[in-house]
Design a protein around this motif. Structure first.
Motif, PDB file in Angstrom:
ATOM      1  N   PRO A   1       0.829  -1.212   0.000  1.00 12.52           N
ATOM      2  CA  PRO A   1       0.000   0.000   0.000  1.00 12.52           C
ATOM      3  C   PRO A   1       0.857   1.253   0.000  1.00 12.52           C
ATOM      4  CG  PRO A   1       0.045  -0.920   2.185  1.00 12.52           C
ATOM      5  CD  PRO A   1       0.839  -1.865   1.303  1.00 12.52           C
ATOM      6  N   ILE A   2       1.823   1.268  -0.890  1.00 10.08           N
ATOM      7  CA  ILE A   2       2.731   2.419  -1.017  1.00 10.08           C
ATOM      8  C   ILE A   2       2.712   2.823  -2.486  1.00 10.08           C
ATOM      9  CG2 ILE A   2       5.114   3.222  -0.824  1.00 10.08           C
ATOM     10  CD1 ILE A   2       5.483   0.948   1.270  1.00 10.08           C
ATOM     11  N   THR A   3       2.425   4.057  -2.726  1.00 10.49           N
ATOM     12  CA  THR A   3       2.361   4.515  -4.109  1.00 10.49           C
ATOM     13  C   THR A   3       3.373   5.632  -4.329  1.00 10.49           C
ATOM     14  OG1 THR A   3       0.591   6.033  -3.514  1.00 10.49           O
ATOM     15  CG2 THR A   3      -0.061   3.913  -4.437  1.00 10.49           C
ATOM     16  N   PHE A   4       3.792   5.758  -5.572  1.00 12.01           N
ATOM     17  CA  PHE A   4       4.722   6.833  -5.897  1.00 12.01           C
ATOM     18  C   PHE A   4       4.443   7.323  -7.304  1.00 12.01           C
ATOM     19  CE2 PHE A   4       6.646   2.778  -6.981  1.00 12.01           C
ATOM     20  CZ  PHE A   4       7.177   2.987  -8.240  1.00 12.01           C
ATOM     21  N   SER A   5       4.742   8.564  -7.534  1.00 16.37           N
ATOM     22  CA  SER A   5       4.533   9.117  -8.864  1.00 16.37           C
ATOM     23  C   SER A   5       5.702   8.735  -9.759  1.00 16.37           C
ATOM     24  CB  SER A   5       4.420  10.635  -8.793  1.00 16.37           C
ATOM     25  OG  SER A   5       5.698  11.197  -8.586  1.00 16.37           O
ATOM     26  N   LYS A   6       5.521   8.874 -11.047  1.00 16.46           N
ATOM     27  CA  LYS A   6       6.577   8.455 -11.964  1.00 16.46           C
ATOM     28  C   LYS A   6       7.806   9.342 -11.886  1.00 16.46           C
ATOM     29  CE  LYS A   6       5.227  10.694 -16.343  1.00 16.46           C
ATOM     30  NZ  LYS A   6       6.382  11.581 -16.423  1.00 16.46           N
ATOM     31  N   ASP A   7       7.679  10.474 -11.247  1.00 11.34           N
ATOM     32  CA  ASP A   7       8.821  11.363 -11.079  1.00 11.34           C
ATOM     33  C   ASP A   7       9.558  11.136  -9.766  1.00 11.34           C
ATOM     34  OD1 ASP A   7       8.355  12.662 -13.519  1.00 11.34           O
ATOM     35  OD2 ASP A   7       6.856  13.943 -12.604  1.00 11.34           O
ATOM     36  N   ALA A   8       9.089  10.210  -8.970  1.00  9.22           N
ATOM     37  CA  ALA A   8       9.695   9.977  -7.659  1.00  9.22           C
ATOM     38  C   ALA A   8      11.078   9.359  -7.803  1.00  9.22           C
ATOM     39  CB  ALA A   8       8.797   9.060  -6.836  1.00  9.22           C
ATOM     40  N   ARG A   9      11.947   9.681  -6.863  1.00  9.10           N
ATOM     41  CA  ARG A   9      13.264   9.058  -6.775  1.00  9.10           C
ATOM     42  C   ARG A   9      13.442   8.641  -5.325  1.00  9.10           C
ATOM     43  NH1 ARG A   9      12.190   9.662 -11.057  1.00  9.10           N
ATOM     44  NH2 ARG A   9      13.231  10.690 -12.771  1.00  9.10           N
ATOM     45  N   CYS A  10      13.872   7.412  -5.139  1.00 10.63           N
ATOM     46  CA  CYS A  10      13.922   6.918  -3.779  1.00 10.63           C
ATOM     47  C   CYS A  10      14.937   5.793  -3.656  1.00 10.63           C
ATOM     48  CB  CYS A  10      12.541   6.406  -3.382  1.00 10.63           C
ATOM     49  SG  CYS A  10      12.500   5.511  -1.848  1.00 10.63           S
ATOM     50  N   SER A  11      15.691   5.789  -2.558  1.00 13.08           N
ATOM     51  CA  SER A  11      16.520   4.643  -2.217  1.00 13.08           C
ATOM     52  C   SER A  11      16.830   4.725  -0.739  1.00 13.08           C
ATOM     53  CB  SER A  11      17.814   4.631  -3.043  1.00 13.08           C
ATOM     54  OG  SER A  11      18.609   5.732  -2.700  1.00 13.08           O
ATOM     55  N   GLY A  12      17.218   3.617  -0.170  1.00  9.79           N
ATOM     56  CA  GLY A  12      17.588   3.607   1.236  1.00  9.79           C
ATOM     57  C   GLY A  12      16.415   3.561   2.195  1.00  9.79           C
ATOM     58  N   ILE A  13      15.230   3.299   1.669  1.00  7.72           N
ATOM     59  CA  ILE A  13      14.074   3.164   2.546  1.00  7.72           C
ATOM     60  C   ILE A  13      13.644   1.700   2.550  1.00  7.72           C
ATOM     61  CG2 ILE A  13      11.638   3.793   2.891  1.00  7.72           C
ATOM     62  CD1 ILE A  13      12.306   6.510   1.681  1.00  7.72           C
ATOM     63  N   PHE A  14      13.501   1.151   3.739  1.00 12.63           N
ATOM     64  CA  PHE A  14      13.173  -0.264   3.859  1.00 12.63           C
ATOM     65  C   PHE A  14      11.777  -0.436   4.433  1.00 12.63           C
ATOM     66  CE2 PHE A  14      17.685   0.020   3.675  1.00 12.63           C
ATOM     67  CZ  PHE A  14      18.098  -1.111   2.996  1.00 12.63           C
ATOM     68  N   VAL A  15      11.059  -1.379   3.861  1.00 15.51           N
ATOM     69  CA  VAL A  15       9.723  -1.682   4.365  1.00 15.51           C
ATOM     70  C   VAL A  15       9.588  -3.192   4.517  1.00 15.51           C
ATOM     71  CG1 VAL A  15       8.586   0.337   3.382  1.00 15.51           C
ATOM     72  CG2 VAL A  15       8.760  -1.747   2.031  1.00 15.51           C
ATOM     73  N   LYS A  16       8.651  -3.567   5.349  1.00 15.32           N
ATOM     74  CA  LYS A  16       8.388  -4.980   5.576  1.00 15.32           C
ATOM     75  C   LYS A  16       7.196  -5.393   4.725  1.00 15.32           C
ATOM     76  CE  LYS A  16       7.970  -8.085   9.525  1.00 15.32           C
ATOM     77  NZ  LYS A  16       7.699  -8.119  10.969  1.00 15.32           N
ATOM     78  N   CYS A  17       7.371  -6.463   3.983  1.00 13.87           N
ATOM     79  CA  CYS A  17       6.302  -6.941   3.125  1.00 13.87           C
ATOM     80  C   CYS A  17       5.092  -7.325   3.954  1.00 13.87           C
ATOM     81  CB  CYS A  17       6.782  -8.150   2.330  1.00 13.87           C
ATOM     82  SG  CYS A  17       5.497  -8.840   1.273  1.00 13.87           S
ATOM     83  N   LYS A  18       3.921  -6.998   3.434  1.00 11.03           N
ATOM     84  CA  LYS A  18       2.696  -7.330   4.147  1.00 11.03           C
ATOM     85  C   LYS A  18       2.070  -8.624   3.637  1.00 11.03           C
ATOM     86  CE  LYS A  18       1.563  -3.015   6.173  1.00 11.03           C
ATOM     87  NZ  LYS A  18       0.504  -2.443   6.980  1.00 11.03           N
ATOM     88  N   GLY A  19       2.747  -9.286   2.719  1.00  6.43           N
ATOM     89  CA  GLY A  19       2.251 -10.580   2.252  1.00  6.43           C
ATOM     90  C   GLY A  19       2.216 -11.565   3.415  1.00  6.43           C
ATOM     91  N   LYS A  20       1.152 -12.335   3.501  1.00  8.52           N
ATOM     92  CA  LYS A  20       0.951 -13.206   4.658  1.00  8.52           C
ATOM     93  C   LYS A  20       2.081 -14.192   4.882  1.00  8.52           C
ATOM     94  CE  LYS A  20      -4.038 -13.131   5.246  1.00  8.52           C
ATOM     95  NZ  LYS A  20      -5.294 -13.872   5.139  1.00  8.52           N
TER      96      LYS A  20
END
Ligand SMILES: [Zn+2]
Length: 51
Positions: free
Chosen positions: A16-35
Motif C-alpha cells: 500500500p505504497i504509491t509513488f509518482s513516476k517522477d519519484a526518486r527513492c533509495s535507502g528506505i526499507f519496508v516490511k512486506c505485508k504478504g501473509k
C-alpha cells in the motif's frame, strides 16, 4: 499524474505504497505485508525501474 505501486521483489505483493513516476527513492526499507512473506526489502525507485 501516473501513480505506481511498490511491489515486493520476493513475492510480488503489491504494497500500500504509491509513488509518482517522477519519484526518486533509495535507502528506505519496508516490511512486506504478504501473509507468507514478511521480508524486509529496500524501496528503490529510479528512472530505469519505473515501468
Ligand atoms: Zn513479499
Amino acid at each position: 499524474m501516473i501513480i505506481n505501486r511498490v511491489e515486493c521483489p520476493f513475492c510480488g505483493y503489491k504494497m500500500p505504497i504509491t509513488f509518482s513516476k517522477d519519484a526518486r527513492c533509495s535507502g528506505i526499507f519496508v516490511k512486506c505485508k504478504g501473509k507468507n512473506c514478511k521480508k524486509v526489502f529496500e524501496i528503490k525507485i529510479n528512472e530505469k525501474e519505473v515501468k
